[in-house]
Design a protein around this motif. Structure first.
Motif, short mmCIF file in Angstrom:
data_model
loop_
_atom_site.label_atom_id
_atom_site.label_comp_id
_atom_site.label_asym_id
_atom_site.label_seq_id
_atom_site.Cartn_x
_atom_site.Cartn_y
_atom_site.Cartn_z
N THR A 156 -49.83 -27.00 25.39
CA THR A 156 -48.99 -25.90 25.91
C THR A 156 -49.28 -24.63 25.14
N HIS A 173 -45.45 -31.21 20.51
CA HIS A 173 -44.41 -30.79 21.45
C HIS A 173 -43.03 -31.31 21.05
N SER A 180 -37.40 -31.13 23.58
CA SER A 180 -38.73 -30.83 23.02
C SER A 180 -38.53 -29.82 21.90
N SER A 193 -49.05 -24.95 30.63
CA SER A 193 -49.34 -26.28 30.06
C SER A 193 -50.48 -26.92 30.82
#
Ligand code: FAD
Length: 304
Positions: A156, A173, A180, A193
Motif C-alpha cells: 500500500t 499493514h 489495520s 494498494s
C-alpha cells in the motif's frame, strides 16, 4: 468562518480545479444516510490534487476526515468541524501481468472484484458485495465469507502525517480483525494498494460471487440505509444472534431500528438522527451485557 474562507483560497491556489463544497451534508455521503454538515467537503479528482489538498490542510492545522464510500461511518447530527476529504473520484483499477491488481483509494471493492473476475483472477470474490472503497477497506481490513483484505493486499502506498509518500508491505499493514495500522494513524491516507490474486476460471469465480450476493440478499436488510454489521463479532459469539436472543429484533429509538431481518444490522427507517442511532447502540450494548455478560464493540466508526 474566516479561516475556512482562507483555507478555500489556499486550496484553490494549490489545486485550481479541485471540487470544494461548504456545509455539505454528510447524510448524502454515508450509507446510514445520517450526518450533518461538514464545514468543507473536498473532492480531489487526481492524486496530485489529493496530495496538494492534504498539504494545505496540514499547514493550516485544519482537522480532516478521510471518506471513501461512507459505508462504515456514523456522523454526528452537528456535522464535522474542519474538512472531509473524499477519495471517490480516485478510482483507477489496473490488472497487471503478474496476477496482481492495483487500485486507487476510491475504487469500489465491487469494481475491483468484477475486474478481477473478468480477468480470470480469483481471490477477491469475498469483496464483491462489500459496499466500500479500497481505502476504507484497507483501513478496516474488510472481510466476508472466505476472505479479508489482509489475505490479498500485498503493498500500500500512502501519505503520512508529514506529507511523505510511503509504502507498506505485507505484515507492515498491521492487519487484524477489522483493523489495520491506519486506525492508529487517522491522518495516514491510503493512495493505492496492490492485491495479489491467483489464476482461476472466470465462470467459476462469477458463480461464487453470485452465490455470495444471493446470501447477502437473503440475510441482510439491503433495502434500508445501514452501515452493515454495527458491532464487531465478539469472541465466541455472533453479535446478531445475541441481539436476537435478547429479544431486540425490531426495537426502535426514533427512526433507528434493530433490523427485523438481521439483528446485527441497525437500520435507518427514514430520517433517523445520529442521536437516535447512538441511543439504540447503547440500548443494545446494555441489554446484551446484562443478559449475556458480553461487551459489544462498535465496528462502525463514530465521527462526533
Ligand atoms: C450493506 C452493507 C454491508 C456490509 N458488509 C460488510 C462486510 O461483509 N464486511 C465488512 O468488512 N464490512 C462490511 N460493511 C462495512 C463497510 O462497507 C466496510 O467496512 C468498508 O470497507 C468501508 O469502506 P468505505 O470506503 O465505505 O469506508 P468509509 O466508511 O468511507 O471509511 C471507513 C474508515 O476508513 C477511513 N478511510 C477511508 N478512506 C481512507 C483512505 N483513503 N485512507 C485512509 N483511511 C481511509 C475513514 O476515515 C474511516 O475511518 C458493510 C456495509 C454495508 C452498508
Amino acid at each position: 468562518m474566516e479561516h475556512i474562507k482562507d483555507c478555500i483560497a489556499a486550496l484553490r491556489e494549490a489545486a485550481p480545479e479541485i471540487d470544494i463544497a461548504e456545509n455539505e451534508l454528510m447524510r448524502r455521503h454515508t450509507t446510514f444516510a445520517i450526518g450533518g454538515p461538514a464545514d468543507l467537503f473536498v473532492q480531489p479528482k487526481t492524486r496530485r490534487e489529493l496530495t496538494a489538498a492534504l498539504a494545505v490542510l496540514r499547514e493550516r492545522n485544519i482537522p480532516f476526515l478521510l471518506l471513501g464510500n461512507g459505508s462504515n461511518m456514523l456522523v454526528a447530527d452537528a456535522g464535522i468541524r474542519g474538512a472531509v476529504v473524499c477519495t471517490s473520484e480516485l478510482d483507477e483499477v489496473r490488472v497487471n501481468e503478474d496476477n496482481t491488481v492495483s487500485a486507487e483509494a476510491g475504487a469500489l471493492l465491487s469494481r475491483i472484484a468484477r475486474r478481477a473476475q473478468r480477468s480470470g483472477l480469483t481471490g477477491a470474490e469475498f469483496a464483491g458485495g462489500i459496499p466500500g472503497s479500497l481505502g476504507g477497506a484497507v483501513y478496516m481490513n474488510a472481510g466476508a465469507y472466505d476472505g479479508t483484505m489482509a489475505g490479498i493486499v500485498q503493498e500500500t502506498e500512502f501519505v503520512d502525517g508529514e506529507g511523505n509518500i510511503c509504502t507498506l508491505k505485507g505484515d507492515e499493514h498491521g492487519f487484524d480483525y477489522r483493523t489495520s495500522v491506519f486506525r492508529k494513524h487517522p491522518d495516514w491516507t491510503v493512495l493505492r494498494s496492490t492485491m495479489q490474486l491467483q489464476n482461476g476460471d472466470s465462470a467459476a469465480i462469477l458463480d461464487k460471487m453470485n452465490d455470495f450476493a444471493q446470501r447477502r440478499r437473503d440475510k441482510q436488510p439491503l433495502n434500508f440505509p445501514s452501515a452493515g454489521s454495527t458491532f464487531k463479532r465478539p469472541v465466541g459469539h455472533f453479535a446478531g444472534q445475541l441481539i436476537e436472543q435478547a429479544g431486540l429484533k425490531g426495537t426502535s429509538v426514533g427512526a433507528a431500528q434493530v433490523s427485523e431481518k438481521h439483528a446485527g444490522f441497525l437500520i435507518n427507517r427514514g430520517g433517523a438522527t445520529c442521536d437516535d442511532m447512538l441511543r439504540l447502540i447503547e440500548l443494545v450494548q446494555n441489554r446484551v451485557r446484562e443478559q449475556f455478560g458480553v461487551e459489544l464493540e462498535c465496528e462502525v466508526r463514530i465521527v462526533k
